[in-house]
Design a protein around this motif. Structure first.
Motif, PDB file in Angstrom:
ATOM      1  N   PRO A  47     149.140 120.679  -7.719  1.00 23.28           N
ATOM      2  CA  PRO A  47     149.163 120.772  -6.253  1.00 23.28           C
ATOM      3  C   PRO A  47     147.871 120.241  -5.627  1.00 23.28           C
ATOM      4  CG  PRO A  47     149.960 122.806  -7.241  1.00 23.28           C
ATOM      5  CD  PRO A  47     149.410 121.965  -8.357  1.00 23.28           C
ATOM      6  N   GLY A  48     148.052 119.440  -4.591  1.00 22.51           N
ATOM      7  CA  GLY A  48     146.908 118.852  -3.895  1.00 22.51           C
ATOM      8  C   GLY A  48     146.447 117.529  -4.481  1.00 22.51           C
ATOM      9  N   TRP A  49     146.992 117.152  -5.622  1.00 19.75           N
ATOM     10  CA  TRP A  49     146.610 115.903  -6.259  1.00 19.75           C
ATOM     11  C   TRP A  49     147.737 114.886  -6.121  1.00 19.75           C
ATOM     12  CZ3 TRP A  49     143.777 116.378 -11.621  1.00 19.75           C
ATOM     13  CH2 TRP A  49     142.582 117.068 -11.446  1.00 19.75           C
ATOM     14  N   THR A  50     147.338 113.620  -5.995  1.00 16.55           N
ATOM     15  CA  THR A  50     148.291 112.514  -6.006  1.00 16.55           C
ATOM     16  C   THR A  50     148.421 111.997  -7.434  1.00 16.55           C
ATOM     17  OG1 THR A  50     146.584 110.834  -5.676  1.00 16.55           O
ATOM     18  CG2 THR A  50     147.572 111.811  -3.669  1.00 16.55           C
ATOM     19  N   VAL A  51     149.376 111.114  -7.614  1.00 17.46           N
ATOM     20  CA  VAL A  51     149.522 110.440  -8.910  1.00 17.46           C
ATOM     21  C   VAL A  51     148.201 109.791  -9.285  1.00 17.46           C
ATOM     22  CG1 VAL A  51     150.662 108.514 -10.086  1.00 17.46           C
ATOM     23  CG2 VAL A  51     152.006 110.090  -8.663  1.00 17.46           C
ATOM     24  N   ARG A  52     147.574 109.118  -8.335  1.00 17.41           N
ATOM     25  CA  ARG A  52     146.301 108.435  -8.594  1.00 17.41           C
ATOM     26  C   ARG A  52     145.218 109.426  -9.017  1.00 17.41           C
ATOM     27  NH1 ARG A  52     141.653 106.222  -7.219  1.00 17.41           N
ATOM     28  NH2 ARG A  52     141.463 103.963  -7.117  1.00 17.41           N
ATOM     29  N   ASP A  53     145.167 110.592  -8.366  1.00 14.97           N
ATOM     30  CA  ASP A  53     144.184 111.614  -8.740  1.00 14.97           C
ATOM     31  C   ASP A  53     144.368 112.047 -10.188  1.00 14.97           C
ATOM     32  OD1 ASP A  53     143.220 111.608  -6.096  1.00 14.97           O
ATOM     33  OD2 ASP A  53     144.389 113.387  -5.536  1.00 14.97           O
ATOM     34  N   VAL A  54     145.610 112.267 -10.597  1.00 15.44           N
ATOM     35  CA  VAL A  54     145.894 112.677 -11.973  1.00 15.44           C
ATOM     36  C   VAL A  54     145.429 111.590 -12.940  1.00 15.44           C
ATOM     37  CG1 VAL A  54     147.720 113.203 -13.645  1.00 15.44           C
ATOM     38  CG2 VAL A  54     147.805 114.193 -11.341  1.00 15.44           C
ATOM     39  N   LEU A  55     145.744 110.352 -12.614  1.00 16.61           N
ATOM     40  CA  LEU A  55     145.346 109.247 -13.492  1.00 16.61           C
ATOM     41  C   LEU A  55     143.825 109.100 -13.554  1.00 16.61           C
ATOM     42  CD1 LEU A  55     148.085 106.691 -12.420  1.00 16.61           C
ATOM     43  CD2 LEU A  55     148.007 108.078 -14.523  1.00 16.61           C
ATOM     44  N   ALA A  56     143.154 109.245 -12.409  1.00 15.95           N
ATOM     45  CA  ALA A  56     141.688 109.158 -12.386  1.00 15.95           C
ATOM     46  C   ALA A  56     141.074 110.289 -13.207  1.00 15.95           C
ATOM     47  CB  ALA A  56     141.185 109.187 -10.944  1.00 15.95           C
ATOM     48  N   HIS A  57     141.635 111.481 -13.086  1.00 16.49           N
ATOM     49  CA  HIS A  57     141.151 112.615 -13.877  1.00 16.49           C
ATOM     50  C   HIS A  57     141.314 112.349 -15.366  1.00 16.49           C
ATOM     51  CE1 HIS A  57     140.852 116.513 -15.722  1.00 16.49           C
ATOM     52  NE2 HIS A  57     142.149 116.482 -16.031  1.00 16.49           N
ATOM     53  N   CYS A  58     142.493 111.909 -15.760  1.00  8.42           N
ATOM     54  CA  CYS A  58     142.762 111.650 -17.181  1.00  8.42           C
ATOM     55  C   CYS A  58     141.891 110.532 -17.722  1.00  8.42           C
ATOM     56  CB  CYS A  58     144.235 111.327 -17.394  1.00  8.42           C
ATOM     57  SG  CYS A  58     145.322 112.723 -17.078  1.00  8.42           S
ATOM     58  N   SER A  59     141.751 109.466 -16.962  1.00  7.48           N
ATOM     59  CA  SER A  59     140.939 108.343 -17.442  1.00  7.48           C
ATOM     60  C   SER A  59     139.487 108.760 -17.585  1.00  7.48           C
ATOM     61  CB  SER A  59     141.077 107.127 -16.520  1.00  7.48           C
ATOM     62  OG  SER A  59     140.494 107.353 -15.258  1.00  7.48           O
ATOM     63  N   SER A  60     138.964 109.523 -16.620  1.00  6.99           N
ATOM     64  CA  SER A  60     137.564 109.937 -16.714  1.00  6.99           C
ATOM     65  C   SER A  60     137.347 110.883 -17.893  1.00  6.99           C
ATOM     66  CB  SER A  60     137.094 110.570 -15.405  1.00  6.99           C
ATOM     67  OG  SER A  60     137.788 111.764 -15.139  1.00  6.99           O
ATOM     68  N   ALA A  61     138.290 111.799 -18.127  1.00  7.87           N
ATOM     69  CA  ALA A  61     138.149 112.722 -19.259  1.00  7.87           C
ATOM     70  C   ALA A  61     138.133 111.973 -20.583  1.00  7.87           C
ATOM     71  CB  ALA A  61     139.283 113.745 -19.232  1.00  7.87           C
ATOM     72  N   LEU A  62     139.025 111.019 -20.733  1.00  3.90           N
ATOM     73  CA  LEU A  62     139.076 110.256 -21.980  1.00  3.90           C
ATOM     74  C   LEU A  62     137.840 109.380 -22.165  1.00  3.90           C
ATOM     75  CD1 LEU A  62     142.856 109.363 -22.005  1.00  3.90           C
ATOM     76  CD2 LEU A  62     141.658 110.837 -23.640  1.00  3.90           C
ATOM     77  N   TRP A 124     145.763 117.102 -22.687  1.00  5.40           N
ATOM     78  CA  TRP A 124     145.411 116.262 -21.543  1.00  5.40           C
ATOM     79  C   TRP A 124     146.639 115.842 -20.796  1.00  5.40           C
ATOM     80  CZ3 TRP A 124     145.733 111.044 -19.931  1.00  5.40           C
ATOM     81  CH2 TRP A 124     146.610 110.277 -20.690  1.00  5.40           C
ATOM     82  N   GLY A 125     147.823 116.271 -21.249  1.00  8.19           N
ATOM     83  CA  GLY A 125     149.094 115.767 -20.768  1.00  8.19           C
ATOM     84  C   GLY A 125     149.351 115.748 -19.284  1.00  8.19           C
ATOM     85  N   SER A 126     148.344 115.726 -18.461  1.00  5.02           N
ATOM     86  CA  SER A 126     148.552 115.674 -17.015  1.00  5.02           C
ATOM     87  C   SER A 126     149.449 114.545 -16.556  1.00  5.02           C
ATOM     88  CB  SER A 126     147.211 115.605 -16.287  1.00  5.02           C
ATOM     89  OG  SER A 126     146.477 116.772 -16.501  1.00  5.02           O
ATOM     90  N   PRO A 127     149.457 113.374 -17.203  1.00  2.00           N
ATOM     91  CA  PRO A 127     150.379 112.340 -16.734  1.00  2.00           C
ATOM     92  C   PRO A 127     151.835 112.786 -16.735  1.00  2.00           C
ATOM     93  CG  PRO A 127     148.728 111.323 -18.087  1.00  2.00           C
ATOM     94  CD  PRO A 127     148.536 112.835 -18.203  1.00  2.00           C
ATOM     95  N   HIS A 128     152.146 113.820 -17.507  1.00  2.00           N
ATOM     96  CA  HIS A 128     153.515 114.333 -17.483  1.00  2.00           C
ATOM     97  C   HIS A 128     153.839 114.953 -16.138  1.00  2.00           C
ATOM     98  CE1 HIS A 128     153.977 113.435 -21.681  1.00  2.00           C
ATOM     99  NE2 HIS A 128     152.879 114.094 -21.946  1.00  2.00           N
ATOM    100  N   ALA A 129     152.788 115.238 -15.367  1.00  2.39           N
ATOM    101  CA  ALA A 129     152.984 115.810 -14.038  1.00  2.39           C
ATOM    102  C   ALA A 129     153.502 114.751 -13.060  1.00  2.39           C
ATOM    103  CB  ALA A 129     151.662 116.384 -13.526  1.00  2.39           C
ATOM    104  N   LEU A 130     153.425 113.519 -13.470  1.00  3.32           N
ATOM    105  CA  LEU A 130     153.865 112.443 -12.598  1.00  3.32           C
ATOM    106  C   LEU A 130     155.354 112.489 -12.512  1.00  3.32           C
ATOM    107  CD1 LEU A 130     151.629 109.631 -14.070  1.00  3.32           C
ATOM    108  CD2 LEU A 130     151.109 111.144 -12.169  1.00  3.32           C
TER     109      LEU A 130
END
Length: 130
Positions: A47-62, A124-130
């Protein structure tokens, strides 16, 4: 002793890398084929995040794993917000490039960490939230 008792005690150090590579091979082409406006869509799982936010979070973590940058609070909500904000001016393509690099290179680092970083690949499976 059951099958489950014996199989969960053995860590496969290459499994996180294989999982990341499989997700990369399925996800990156799909994301690259999406229209720019799709990246601004809200996500139900974050909640509160866009697809782009999720991707930016995942990319930065990796990338933090790849570059071995683990300062205190590295995966805290505040750090996540900071990582997303740092990528606000990036193109979607650049975020995807970073995500692809992270998904490609993090597996080897995770394998050598002796299990301490496995959650990055498994959780890290946040992209599944997309």
């Amino acid at each position: 002793m059951t099958y489950a008792d014996t199989t969960h005690d053995v860590r496969d150090p290459e499994l996180p890398g294989r999982l990341l590579a499989g997700e990369r091979d399925a996800l990156i082409p799909l994301l690259r084929s999406r229209a720019e406006e799709d990246f601004a869509l809200a996500t139900a799982a974050c909640p509160g995040w866009t697809v782009r936010d999720v991707l930016a979070h995942c990319s930065s973590a990796l990338i933090r794993v790849v570059e071995r940058r683990f300062e205190e609070g590295v995966f805290s909500p505040e750090a996540n917000d900071r990582d997303i904000a740092e990528r606000a001016d990036w193109s979607n393509a650049r975020v995807l490039d970073e995500l692809e690099r992270g998904m490609t290179e993090a597996g080897a680092v995770i394998a050598r960490a002796g299990g301490g970083l496995d959650a990055v690949a498994f959780g890290w499976g946040s992209p599944h939230a997309l």
